[in-house]
Design a protein around this motif. Structure first.
Motif, mmCIF file in Angstrom:
data_model
loop_
_atom_site.group_PDB
_atom_site.id
_atom_site.type_symbol
_atom_site.label_atom_id
_atom_site.label_comp_id
_atom_site.label_asym_id
_atom_site.label_seq_id
_atom_site.Cartn_x
_atom_site.Cartn_y
_atom_site.Cartn_z
ATOM 1 N N GLN A 81 45.382 38.836 41.580
ATOM 2 C CA GLN A 81 45.657 37.800 40.576
ATOM 3 C C GLN A 81 46.181 38.398 39.275
ATOM 4 N N ILE B 39 42.088 40.007 48.453
ATOM 5 C CA ILE B 39 40.786 40.175 47.810
ATOM 6 C C ILE B 39 39.987 41.329 48.409
ATOM 7 N N SER C 186 45.586 35.331 44.932
ATOM 8 C CA SER C 186 44.142 35.124 44.911
ATOM 9 C C SER C 186 43.497 35.408 46.255
ATOM 10 N N TYR C 187 44.305 35.335 47.306
ATOM 11 C CA TYR C 187 43.785 35.554 48.648
ATOM 12 C C TYR C 187 43.833 37.021 49.068
ATOM 13 N N THR D 250 41.120 41.206 43.055
ATOM 14 C CA THR D 250 42.226 40.474 43.662
ATOM 15 C C THR D 250 43.537 40.972 43.078
ATOM 16 N N ALA E 7 40.286 33.078 43.713
ATOM 17 C CA ALA E 7 39.806 34.140 44.602
ATOM 18 C C ALA E 7 38.949 33.599 45.730
#
Length: 186
Positions: free
Chosen positions: A48, A37, A34-35, A46, A83
């Motif tokens: 994800q 981005i 999630s980081y 992202t 995110a």
């Protein structure tokens, strides 16, 4: 075989301790993804989706869905796991909620298909499973987003910019399965 039912990591047959550790590790991987981005409005890009597809494929539909639900539970109680470090109940009602709601559903779908042979031993079927899940996620996300910005803008801002990236993340998830299958791990 297509009728065979087992996840690549066979977590369903492991001890409760291993299963709990797998869920914890999975939520950490999902959070870290999630980081990664690329800021866009109203929906950021992202990693994800890749992580969700990989967890689904490796954990199977039961353990994968449980892991994604645990991660979303962490988000619901305000942990900064989504995110850009977001969390809290507001994300489940905001513009990206349709994508978020789709995640457990696509996890179950991909996990179920992989358990039935759409895996690294059949990379084209694995890719088809990932692409189908990505399409479902985009459709659900756009349907929800259209309530905020209208149908045309939802498609323009919530689907079209993500088609190539989601196709690449789907291919990466299928390739991950293929590499693990060649090493005898999936």
């Amino acid at each position: 075989m297509l009728s065979q039912s087992r996840s690549p990591l066979r977590l369903e047959s492991r001890s409760l301790g291993i299963q709990i550790a797998a869920v914890v590790l999975g939520t950490i991987v999902l959070t870290l993804s999630s980081y990664v981005i690329v800021p866009m409005y109203p929906v950021p890009v992202t990693m994800q989706t890749y992580a969700i597809l990989a967890v689904a494929a490796l954990y199977g539909w039961r353990m994968g869905t449980l892991t994604v639900l645990a991660w979303l539970g962490q988000a619901a109680i305000g942990m900064p796991v989504l995110a850009g470090g977001t969390g809290g109940l507001a994300v489940f009602a905001g513009p990206t909620a349709g994508y978020i709601i789709a995640w457990p559903l696509i996890t179950a779908l991909v996990g179920w298909l992989v358990e039935r042979g759409w895996n690294g031993h059949r990379p084209l079927l694995a890719l088809l499973a990932m692409l189908t899940a990505s399409a479902i996620c985009l459709a659900m996300g756009a349907a929800w987003l259209s309530g905020f910005v209208g149908v045309e803008k939802a498609i323009a801002a919530g689907v079209l910019p993500f088609l190539l990236g989601d196709a690449l993340k789907s291919a990466l998830a299928a390739a991950t399965l293929m590499v693990l299958a060649r090493k005898g791990k999936a």
